[in-house]
Scaffold this motif. Structure first.
Motif, PDB file in Angstrom:
ATOM      1  N   ALA A  65       2.766   1.479 -10.752  1.00  0.00           N
ATOM      2  CA  ALA A  65       2.832   0.195 -10.033  1.00  0.00           C
ATOM      3  C   ALA A  65       3.880   0.272  -8.919  1.00  0.00           C
ATOM      4  O   ALA A  65       3.651  -0.215  -7.808  1.00  0.00           O
ATOM      5  CB  ALA A  65       3.151  -0.938 -11.005  1.00  0.00           C
ATOM      6  N   TYR A  66       5.008   0.896  -9.205  1.00  0.00           N
ATOM      7  CA  TYR A  66       6.070   1.037  -8.203  1.00  0.00           C
ATOM      8  C   TYR A  66       5.604   1.949  -7.060  1.00  0.00           C
ATOM      9  O   TYR A  66       5.907   1.694  -5.889  1.00  0.00           O
ATOM     10  CB  TYR A  66       7.335   1.591  -8.855  1.00  0.00           C
ATOM     11  CG  TYR A  66       8.514   1.629  -7.919  1.00  0.00           C
ATOM     12  CD1 TYR A  66       9.232   0.478  -7.631  1.00  0.00           C
ATOM     13  CD2 TYR A  66       8.894   2.813  -7.301  1.00  0.00           C
ATOM     14  CE1 TYR A  66      10.310   0.509  -6.753  1.00  0.00           C
ATOM     15  CE2 TYR A  66       9.970   2.852  -6.426  1.00  0.00           C
ATOM     16  CZ  TYR A  66      10.671   1.698  -6.160  1.00  0.00           C
ATOM     17  OH  TYR A  66      11.718   1.729  -5.293  1.00  0.00           O
ATOM     18  N   THR A  67       4.878   3.002  -7.382  1.00  0.00           N
ATOM     19  CA  THR A  67       4.347   3.910  -6.359  1.00  0.00           C
ATOM     20  C   THR A  67       3.410   3.167  -5.415  1.00  0.00           C
ATOM     21  O   THR A  67       3.498   3.316  -4.190  1.00  0.00           O
ATOM     22  CB  THR A  67       3.632   5.108  -7.017  1.00  0.00           C
ATOM     23  OG1 THR A  67       4.587   5.860  -7.779  1.00  0.00           O
ATOM     24  CG2 THR A  67       2.986   6.024  -5.981  1.00  0.00           C
ATOM     25  N   ILE A  68       2.529   2.348  -5.975  1.00  0.00           N
ATOM     26  CA  ILE A  68       1.613   1.557  -5.137  1.00  0.00           C
ATOM     27  C   ILE A  68       2.407   0.584  -4.266  1.00  0.00           C
ATOM     28  O   ILE A  68       2.122   0.432  -3.075  1.00  0.00           O
ATOM     29  CB  ILE A  68       0.571   0.821  -6.000  1.00  0.00           C
ATOM     30  CG1 ILE A  68      -0.386   1.830  -6.639  1.00  0.00           C
ATOM     31  CG2 ILE A  68      -0.205  -0.206  -5.165  1.00  0.00           C
ATOM     32  CD1 ILE A  68      -1.351   1.240  -7.644  1.00  0.00           C
ATOM     33  N   LYS A  69       3.418  -0.052  -4.849  1.00  0.00           N
ATOM     34  CA  LYS A  69       4.267  -0.983  -4.097  1.00  0.00           C
ATOM     35  C   LYS A  69       4.950  -0.260  -2.934  1.00  0.00           C
ATOM     36  O   LYS A  69       5.016  -0.774  -1.816  1.00  0.00           O
ATOM     37  CB  LYS A  69       5.307  -1.603  -5.031  1.00  0.00           C
ATOM     38  CG  LYS A  69       6.201  -2.633  -4.392  1.00  0.00           C
ATOM     39  CD  LYS A  69       7.169  -3.214  -5.408  1.00  0.00           C
ATOM     40  CE  LYS A  69       8.129  -4.186  -4.740  1.00  0.00           C
ATOM     41  NZ  LYS A  69       9.099  -4.721  -5.694  1.00  0.00           N
ATOM     42  N   ALA A  70       5.439   0.951  -3.181  1.00  0.00           N
ATOM     43  CA  ALA A  70       6.095   1.742  -2.131  1.00  0.00           C
ATOM     44  C   ALA A  70       5.102   2.134  -1.041  1.00  0.00           C
ATOM     45  O   ALA A  70       5.428   2.091   0.156  1.00  0.00           O
ATOM     46  CB  ALA A  70       6.735   2.990  -2.743  1.00  0.00           C
ATOM     47  N   MET A  71       3.893   2.510  -1.428  1.00  0.00           N
ATOM     48  CA  MET A  71       2.865   2.865  -0.448  1.00  0.00           C
ATOM     49  C   MET A  71       2.558   1.680   0.462  1.00  0.00           C
ATOM     50  O   MET A  71       2.438   1.825   1.679  1.00  0.00           O
ATOM     51  CB  MET A  71       1.588   3.334  -1.163  1.00  0.00           C
ATOM     52  CG  MET A  71       1.708   4.663  -1.862  1.00  0.00           C
ATOM     53  SD  MET A  71       0.241   4.963  -2.887  1.00  0.00           S
ATOM     54  CE  MET A  71       0.287   6.742  -3.025  1.00  0.00           C
ATOM     55  N   LYS A  72       2.440   0.507  -0.137  1.00  0.00           N
ATOM     56  CA  LYS A  72       2.163  -0.697   0.649  1.00  0.00           C
ATOM     57  C   LYS A  72       3.351  -1.050   1.545  1.00  0.00           C
ATOM     58  O   LYS A  72       3.161  -1.500   2.677  1.00  0.00           O
ATOM     59  CB  LYS A  72       1.789  -1.847  -0.271  1.00  0.00           C
ATOM     60  CG  LYS A  72       0.416  -1.638  -0.898  1.00  0.00           C
ATOM     61  CD  LYS A  72      -0.023  -2.798  -1.771  1.00  0.00           C
ATOM     62  CE  LYS A  72      -1.420  -2.480  -2.295  1.00  0.00           C
ATOM     63  NZ  LYS A  72      -2.089  -3.608  -2.868  1.00  0.00           N
ATOM     64  N   ALA A  73       4.570  -0.826   1.048  1.00  0.00           N
ATOM     65  CA  ALA A  73       5.769  -1.093   1.852  1.00  0.00           C
ATOM     66  C   ALA A  73       5.820  -0.179   3.077  1.00  0.00           C
ATOM     67  O   ALA A  73       6.390  -0.555   4.113  1.00  0.00           O
ATOM     68  CB  ALA A  73       7.023  -0.925   0.998  1.00  0.00           C
ATOM     69  N   LEU A  74       5.234   0.996   2.968  1.00  0.00           N
ATOM     70  CA  LEU A  74       5.159   1.916   4.103  1.00  0.00           C
ATOM     71  C   LEU A  74       4.070   1.514   5.095  1.00  0.00           C
ATOM     72  O   LEU A  74       3.925   2.143   6.147  1.00  0.00           O
ATOM     73  CB  LEU A  74       4.893   3.343   3.610  1.00  0.00           C
ATOM     74  CG  LEU A  74       6.036   4.017   2.862  1.00  0.00           C
ATOM     75  CD1 LEU A  74       5.559   5.317   2.209  1.00  0.00           C
ATOM     76  CD2 LEU A  74       7.201   4.284   3.794  1.00  0.00           C
ATOM     77  N   GLY A  75       3.300   0.505   4.744  1.00  0.00           N
ATOM     78  CA  GLY A  75       2.247   0.039   5.627  1.00  0.00           C
ATOM     79  C   GLY A  75       0.916   0.735   5.427  1.00  0.00           C
ATOM     80  O   GLY A  75       0.021   0.638   6.265  1.00  0.00           O
ATOM     81  N   TRP A  76       0.759   1.435   4.299  1.00  0.00           N
ATOM     82  CA  TRP A  76      -0.493   2.129   4.042  1.00  0.00           C
ATOM     83  C   TRP A  76      -1.578   1.114   3.700  1.00  0.00           C
ATOM     84  O   TRP A  76      -1.354   0.176   2.941  1.00  0.00           O
ATOM     85  CB  TRP A  76      -0.344   3.106   2.892  1.00  0.00           C
ATOM     86  CG  TRP A  76       0.553   4.272   3.174  1.00  0.00           C
ATOM     87  CD1 TRP A  76       1.363   4.461   4.260  1.00  0.00           C
ATOM     88  CD2 TRP A  76       0.745   5.407   2.346  1.00  0.00           C
ATOM     89  NE1 TRP A  76       2.040   5.644   4.151  1.00  0.00           N
ATOM     90  CE2 TRP A  76       1.681   6.253   2.980  1.00  0.00           C
ATOM     91  CE3 TRP A  76       0.224   5.794   1.124  1.00  0.00           C
ATOM     92  CZ2 TRP A  76       2.102   7.460   2.442  1.00  0.00           C
ATOM     93  CZ3 TRP A  76       0.637   6.998   0.582  1.00  0.00           C
ATOM     94  CH2 TRP A  76       1.559   7.821   1.244  1.00  0.00           C
TER      95      TRP A  76
END
Length: 188
Positions: A65-76
């Protein structure tokens, strides 16, 4: 591609296997129905070798869940995230590809694909032609003086080729992720 007892492979493999939704597991051909009752990380060659240990500090589910959150924070975009997970799942299935000894046209021992199911899943998830993937895993092609020379690989060499291909793809994905992170923080 061997891990001793208690060692883990890349964390994202375990995160995907333990943290993905049922919909994602179906999409990436990681359905628990195929596990024979075992936890998914104990069903895949790339994750079961070290015993697929859990971490004490945090869970793979929370990390996913944190990995997905980080990916979205990068604008992916959702599509980019899906493509990354498709590659990760493709690598897990690539590790499932097993080889059997077959006789080549020249009468020598050569590697054949034991069960094409893993190869089909790998090719689909990686977006490559299944026949080209089969060729990449079971043959070596050398070009000498403009002439293409094909050599059939043994079972052992085909396993080595499979593992080398998985490492190469993962390495390329990792470098792409690093580039994306650097780009997002404007690192020169």
């Amino acid at each position: 591609a061997f891990h001793a007892s208690g060692e883990r492979n890349y964390h994202i493999f375990y995160q995907l296997l333990r943290g993905a939704s049922e919909e994602q597991k179906t999409k990436y051909h990681l359905a628990a129905g195929d596990s024979g009752g075992l936890e998914l990380p104990n069903c895949f060659h790339l994750t079961k070798q070290g015993g697929a240990p859990q971490l004490r500090e945090y869970t793979d589910e929370d990390s996913f869940a944190y990995t997905i959150k980080a990916m979205k924070a990068l604008g992916w975009s959702d599509e980019t995230i899906d493509n990354v997970f498709s590659i990760i799942a493709g690598l897990l299935h690539l590790g499932q590809t097993q080889f059997v000894k077959v006789a080549s046209d020249s009468g020598q021992d050569a590697a054949g694909i034991e069960d094409t199911d893993a190869l089909q899943k790998t090719s689909s998830l990686l977006g490559v032609d299944v026949e080209k993937m089969k060729q990449a895993l079971t043959q070596r092609i050398v070009v000498a003086r403009g002439e293409e020379i094909k050599t059939e690989l043994t079972v052992e060499r085909a396993s080595d080729a499979r593992d080398a291909l998985a490492k190469t793809i993962y390495g390329a994905l990792f470098l792409w992720v690093v580039d994306q992170v650097n780009h997002s923080i404007k690192w020169e």
